[in-house]
Design an enzyme around this catalytic site. Structure first.
Site, short mmCIF file in Angstrom:
data_model
loop_
_atom_site.label_atom_id
_atom_site.label_comp_id
_atom_site.label_asym_id
_atom_site.label_seq_id
_atom_site.Cartn_x
_atom_site.Cartn_y
_atom_site.Cartn_z
N CYS A 160 0.84 -1.20 0.00
CA CYS A 160 0.00 0.00 0.00
C CYS A 160 0.88 1.24 0.00
CB CYS A 160 -0.87 -0.01 1.25
SG CYS A 160 -1.77 -1.54 1.43
N ARG A 169 1.49 1.88 -5.89
CA ARG A 169 1.75 0.81 -4.91
C ARG A 169 0.48 0.04 -4.57
NH1 ARG A 169 6.48 1.24 -2.25
NH2 ARG A 169 5.63 0.02 -0.54
N TRP A 173 -3.73 -1.84 -1.44
CA TRP A 173 -3.72 -3.05 -2.25
C TRP A 173 -4.21 -4.13 -1.31
CZ3 TRP A 173 -1.54 -7.94 -2.29
CH2 TRP A 173 -1.61 -8.64 -3.49
N ASN A 209 0.73 -0.65 6.14
CA ASN A 209 1.22 -1.23 4.90
C ASN A 209 1.88 -2.54 5.31
OD1 ASN A 209 2.29 -1.92 2.47
ND2 ASN A 209 3.97 -0.44 2.54
N GLY A 210 1.38 -3.66 4.80
CA GLY A 210 1.97 -4.97 5.15
C GLY A 210 0.88 -5.99 5.37
N GLU A 268 9.99 -12.38 -20.86
CA GLU A 268 9.65 -11.00 -20.46
C GLU A 268 8.53 -10.47 -21.33
OE1 GLU A 268 9.97 -8.93 -18.20
OE2 GLU A 268 9.65 -6.95 -19.09
N LYS A 326 4.90 -9.15 -19.88
CA LYS A 326 4.38 -7.80 -20.14
C LYS A 326 3.01 -7.87 -20.76
CE LYS A 326 7.29 -4.95 -18.48
NZ LYS A 326 7.75 -5.99 -17.52
N GLU A 345 0.48 -8.95 -18.03
CA GLU A 345 0.18 -8.01 -16.92
C GLU A 345 -0.45 -6.72 -17.43
OE1 GLU A 345 3.45 -6.51 -14.59
OE2 GLU A 345 4.82 -6.58 -16.26
N HIS A 397 8.61 -30.16 -28.00
CA HIS A 397 8.44 -31.12 -26.90
C HIS A 397 7.08 -30.96 -26.24
CE1 HIS A 397 12.57 -32.46 -27.24
NE2 HIS A 397 12.94 -31.19 -27.30
N LYS A 411 3.07 -2.16 -7.61
CA LYS A 411 4.43 -1.96 -8.10
C LYS A 411 5.45 -2.72 -7.27
CE LYS A 411 7.66 -0.21 -10.60
NZ LYS A 411 7.85 -0.73 -11.98
C1 AGP Z 1 7.28 -6.43 -13.82
O1 AGP Z 1 6.69 -5.71 -14.88
C2 AGP Z 1 6.30 -6.69 -12.72
N1 AGP Z 1 5.70 -5.50 -12.25
C3 AGP Z 1 6.86 -7.55 -11.60
O2 AGP Z 1 7.08 -8.83 -12.13
C4 AGP Z 1 8.18 -7.08 -10.95
O3 AGP Z 1 9.24 -7.19 -11.86
C5 AGP Z 1 8.46 -8.00 -9.74
O4 AGP Z 1 7.42 -7.85 -8.80
C6 AGP Z 1 9.81 -7.71 -9.06
O5 AGP Z 1 9.81 -6.41 -8.55
P1 AGP Z 1 11.21 -5.80 -8.00
O6 AGP Z 1 12.14 -5.72 -9.17
O7 AGP Z 1 10.86 -4.48 -7.42
O8 AGP Z 1 11.73 -6.77 -6.96
#
Ligand code: AGP
Length: 616
Positions: free
Chosen positions: A2, A27, A74, A98-99, A489, A493, A496, A512, A611
């Site tokens: 959060c 966040r 969040w 937050n947590g 990657e 992307k 997400e 395979h 994030k």
């Molecule tokens: C990447 O686009 C994502 N938002 C997510 O996978 C991110 O890379 C992952 O949570 C790791 O975050 P960090 O690099 O802050 O540890």
């Protein structure tokens, strides 16, 4: 995950909290709330959904107050509703969190026996009531602040999990209480006012003087002082750091989304990360400037890189270079799985935690585990003073600048440039490559910013190409060698940002099993630049075409034969093997970005995500 913010001073408006939360919305953004204390009266406004829903309620708050806290959520426990939004109240205690409180159920059952009535489904409300309970138990001969300190000590002894609390006690309006364990909190120093927040971004409009609160600490903020004690009651002296972030780094500066801005900031993110760390005259890596002070790289005979998500994929990419340059075995582990293996590390193992936020709890717990098993630990992070950096023997910052878009882009490029510097630096320390080879690779690395700049011109043609792909339900991404993590990657992307189901595969793995997915309805994004795996990748493309699959290929400009067998072709500039993965990653990000835009998704704050993932 959060976003939290707090203020104590001579006068604050509701807009201070709202604007600060806007800076932290990446966040978490499923509900929000603000509490302000003025003339011993508490005002609390909360709203479900995006912050804009809370904006409509700001007029219900006092125009000015001297103490307040704000939160954007969040959800961990309880649906994203107004009732579950923070701050939560228990009589004279107003608290945000937050947590995650892992033992909240047993605590809640106890509090119910003490006749506490719960208004929400959250773990946070448990903390508010428990603190109120502990406060009531104390005799009233002491000052409220002393009783609050004792009550907080009792509170933190009883809860398990990760927490950053911002607390107001209406009986003591001259103090803002801040508690930290496992979730990030920074304090800001102002003129006759002080602040707390879960990230520096929320405070740069007000101060550059930042104190990083560490685990097991409580801060007592008054308008003209900040006192820190640890959970044992010992007073802590902590020097502030001066951050060089500016407000415009936190604005979109004309771009439609932070993500697009950050894709375009990649050249400077790489340039700023390598700047000052290459001795151009010697053709060597300056490892001290890189951040290696305590670790003796010469004694390292094994490397483990630990990360999550995009940081994991860039680490998988870097593995190829580490093994090529240093001839040292390299394992790359998902942080969330790392602790389930029986650790075989020792004092000659280098464990590298790669994390943009420096706060990912999976990575934090994994690197702590490695350290407990005697490994040497290095943090590669984008956040100075972050929790992961704090745990490691050495810290190497990437200088990508604040990354606000939830989908990580410029951090990836900066992380890759950092890992390449380290790999070359280790080769140099262990005499595994001759000086000319290292100097040439460093020269190639220095050219990456301008090559990325050139590749960004692909945004327009890729935007056009996505017209055909925006409604697809499934996509495969394939690549060989360093292009395999790039394919992973690309798939992440797309997932997400566009919510399309996408899978990344090693191109050689298709036959395979996954090739059974290929028919005229399946499109495959093929990373097929002219590298040492090119011929084999072309064979895989032919196997896909033979079964009716559609091909979107990313290849080397001028490769007309690849273009001839592709339904769509995206050319990247001919370049060194050092630069190549930087350049093939750019179309992956632009492809996912433009599809998400076409689908009308919230690009900077995709659904269900945050994030920085600070819960396990
Ligand atoms: C990447 O686009 C994502 N938002 C997510 O996978 C991110 O890379 C992952 O949570 C790791 O975050 P960090 O690099 O802050 O540890």
């Amino acid at each position: 995950m959060c976003g939290v913010i707090g203020y104590i001073g001579t006068g604050v408006t509701p807009e201070f909290f709202y604007n600060g939360l806007k800076r932290l919305e990446y966040r978490g953004y499923d509900s929000a709330g603000i509490a302000m204390l003025e003339a011993n009266k508490i005002y609390i406004e909360r709203a479900e959904g995006k912050l804009t829903n809370l904006q409509k309620k700001l007029s219900n708050l006092p125009k000015s107050a001297h103490l307040g806290i704000g939160h954007t959520r969040w959800a961990t426990h309880g649906k994203p509703t107004e009732q579950n939004a923070h701050p939560h109240r228990s009589d004279n205690i107003i608290l945000l969190h937050n947590g995650i409180i892992e033992n909240y159920k047993e605590l809640k059952e106890f509090l119910l026996t003490k006749n506490y009535v719960f208004q929400s489904e959250t773990d946070t409300e448990v903390a508010a009531h428990l603190l109120n309970y502990e406060l009531k138990k104390l005799n009233n001969s002491n000052s409220v602040e002393d009783n609050m300190k004792k009550a907080i000590f009792s509170l933190v002894k009883q809860i398990r999990g990760a927490f950053a609390f911002g607390i107001i006690c209406t009986d003591e309006p001259d103090t803002l209480y801040v508690v930290k364990y496992g979730s990030p909190i920074v304090l800001g120093i102002g003129e006759n006012e002080n602040y707390m927040a879960s990230g520096i971004a929320a405070l740069v409009d007000h101060t550059r003087e930042i104190i990083i609160l560490e685990d097991n600490e409580i801060a007592f903020l008054k308008k003209d002082s900040i006192k820190i004690v640890n959970f044992s009651g010992n007073e802590i002296t902590r020097e502030p750091i001066t951050v060089n972030w500016s407000s415009n780094m936190l604005d979109k500066n004309g771009y439609d989304h932070f993500m697009l801005k950050e894709i375009h900031e990649q050249p400077q993110a790489v340039a700023q990360t390598i700047n000052g760390r290459i001795d151009r005259n010697q053709g060597t890596v300056d490892l001290k400037a890189y951040g290696i002070h305590k670790i003796n790289l010469k004694q390292i005979d094994r490397i483990q890189i630990i990360a999550c998500g995009t940081s994991f994929y860039v680490s998988c990419l870097a593995k190829y270079y580490f093994e090529e340059f240093t001839r040292i075995p390299v394992e790359v582990d998902l942080a969330s799985e790392y602790r389930y293996r029986s650790s075989t590390v020792n004092e000659n193992t280098l464990c590298i935690a790669v994390s943009q936020s420096g706060e990912t709890i999976d990575t934090l717990q994994a690197i702590k585990f490695a350290k407990e098993n005697k490994a040497k630990t290095l943090a590669i992070v984008n956040a100075p003073g972050s929790s992961i950096a704090h745990v490691c023997d050495d810290e190497s910052l990437i200088y990508a600048g604040p990354e606000i878009g939830v989908a990580s882009t410029k951090a990836l490029s900066a992380q890759l440039s950092s890992l390449l510097l380290l790999a070359l630096g280790m080769a140099q320390e262990k005499n595994k490559k001759d000086k000319n080879y290292i100097a040439n690779c460093l020269e190639d690395l220095s050219k990456v910013p301008s090559l990325i700049e050139k590749t960004l011109a692909l945004s327009k043609p890729i935007k056009e190409i996505t017209l055909k792909y925006q409604h697809m339900d499934n996509l495969l991404f394939i690549g060989r060698g360093q292009q395999w993590p790039v394919a992973l990657e690309g798939a992440l992307k797309l997932k997400e940002l566009s919510y399309i189901h996408a899978e990344g595969y090693a191109a050689g793995e298709l036959k395979h099993g996954p090739i059974a997915l290929i028919d005229e309805n399946m499109s495959v994004v093929c990373l097929a630049p002219k590298d040492q795996y090119y011929e084999k990748t072309i064979s895989n493309i032919e196997e896909i075409r033979a079964r009716g699959g559609k091909i979107l290929s990313i290849g080397t400009e001028g490769d007309t034969s690849l273009q001839a067998i592709s339904d769509d072709f995206i050319p990247v500039t001919k370049c060194s093997h050092i630069a190549l993965p930087f350049l093939t990653t750019v179309p992956m990000h632009l492809f996912a970005y433009w599809i998400a835009v076409r689908r009308g998704n919230d690009v900077d704050q995709p659904r269900n995500l945050a994030k920085s993932v600070t819960v396990e």
